[in-house]
Design a protein around this motif. Structure first.
Motif, short mmCIF file in Angstrom:
data_model
loop_
_atom_site.label_atom_id
_atom_site.label_comp_id
_atom_site.label_asym_id
_atom_site.label_seq_id
_atom_site.Cartn_x
_atom_site.Cartn_y
_atom_site.Cartn_z
N ASN A 164 0.82 -1.22 0.00
CA ASN A 164 0.00 0.00 0.00
C ASN A 164 0.84 1.26 0.00
N LEU A 165 0.54 2.16 -0.93
CA LEU A 165 1.13 3.49 -0.87
C LEU A 165 0.29 4.32 0.09
N PRO A 166 0.92 5.21 0.85
CA PRO A 166 0.14 6.10 1.71
C PRO A 166 -0.78 6.98 0.87
N GLN A 167 -1.93 7.32 1.41
CA GLN A 167 -2.93 8.10 0.68
C GLN A 167 -2.37 9.44 0.20
N ASP A 168 -1.54 10.09 1.01
CA ASP A 168 -0.99 11.38 0.58
C ASP A 168 -0.08 11.23 -0.64
N ILE A 169 0.60 10.11 -0.75
CA ILE A 169 1.45 9.85 -1.92
C ILE A 169 0.58 9.62 -3.15
N ILE A 170 -0.47 8.84 -2.99
CA ILE A 170 -1.40 8.59 -4.10
C ILE A 170 -1.99 9.90 -4.59
N GLU A 171 -2.42 10.74 -3.66
CA GLU A 171 -3.00 12.04 -4.04
C GLU A 171 -1.98 12.92 -4.75
N SER A 172 -0.74 12.90 -4.29
CA SER A 172 0.31 13.69 -4.93
C SER A 172 0.58 13.20 -6.36
N ILE A 173 0.59 11.89 -6.54
CA ILE A 173 0.81 11.34 -7.88
C ILE A 173 -0.37 11.71 -8.79
N MET A 174 -1.59 11.66 -8.26
CA MET A 174 -2.77 12.03 -9.05
C MET A 174 -2.71 13.50 -9.45
N GLN A 175 -2.30 14.36 -8.53
CA GLN A 175 -2.17 15.79 -8.85
C GLN A 175 -1.09 16.01 -9.91
N ALA A 176 0.02 15.32 -9.75
CA ALA A 176 1.11 15.45 -10.73
C ALA A 176 0.65 14.97 -12.09
N CYS A 177 -0.12 13.90 -12.11
CA CYS A 177 -0.64 13.36 -13.36
C CYS A 177 -1.55 14.37 -14.05
N SER A 178 -2.40 15.01 -13.28
CA SER A 178 -3.31 16.01 -13.84
C SER A 178 -2.57 17.23 -14.39
N ALA A 179 -1.49 17.59 -13.72
CA ALA A 179 -0.74 18.78 -14.13
C ALA A 179 0.29 18.50 -15.22
N ASN A 188 -0.20 0.26 -10.64
CA ASN A 188 0.61 -0.68 -9.87
C ASN A 188 0.20 -0.66 -8.40
N SER A 189 -0.06 0.52 -7.88
CA SER A 189 -0.48 0.66 -6.48
C SER A 189 -1.81 -0.05 -6.24
N GLU A 190 -2.75 0.14 -7.15
CA GLU A 190 -4.06 -0.51 -7.03
C GLU A 190 -3.93 -2.03 -7.10
N THR A 191 -3.15 -2.50 -8.06
CA THR A 191 -2.96 -3.94 -8.24
C THR A 191 -2.29 -4.55 -7.02
N ALA A 192 -1.27 -3.90 -6.50
CA ALA A 192 -0.56 -4.40 -5.33
C ALA A 192 -1.50 -4.53 -4.13
N ALA A 193 -2.33 -3.54 -3.92
CA ALA A 193 -3.26 -3.56 -2.79
C ALA A 193 -4.32 -4.66 -2.95
N LYS A 194 -4.86 -4.79 -4.15
CA LYS A 194 -5.92 -5.78 -4.39
C LYS A 194 -5.42 -7.21 -4.36
N LYS A 195 -4.28 -7.45 -5.00
CA LYS A 195 -3.79 -8.82 -5.15
C LYS A 195 -2.72 -9.21 -4.13
N LYS A 196 -2.38 -8.27 -3.26
CA LYS A 196 -1.34 -8.50 -2.24
C LYS A 196 -0.02 -8.92 -2.89
#
Length: 70
Positions: A23-38, A54-62
């Motif tokens: 799991n990536l920390p939520q603040d890291i996910i949000e930062s990556i999403m903001q960077a992606c948008s910009a 990759n983060s989503e897959t890692a969390a779902k499939k362990k």
């Protein structure tokens, strides 16, 4: 001084390693999403999206997160 059983320490360490591996920390996910948008560069934006996927897959499939390139 407080006495803590080794089994409790082992259990907590195992839990923390799993959390850090899957799991990536939520603040890291949000930062990556903001960077992606910009991001204006298509290739860079694609890489950021792959990191999020990759983060989503890692969390779902362990499956441990890819730490070098997403």
């Amino acid at each position: 001084m407080k006495i803590i059983k080794i089994t409790k320490i082992k259990s907590q360490i195992k839990k923390l390693i799993k959390t850090a591996s899957f799991n990536l920390p939520q603040d890291i996910i949000e930062s990556i999403m903001q960077a992606c948008s910009a991001e204006k560069n298509i290739t860079a934006r694609k890489i950021l999206k792959l990191i999020l996927k990759n983060s989503e897959t890692a969390a779902k499939k362990k499956i441990p997160l890819c730490q070098d390139c997403g």
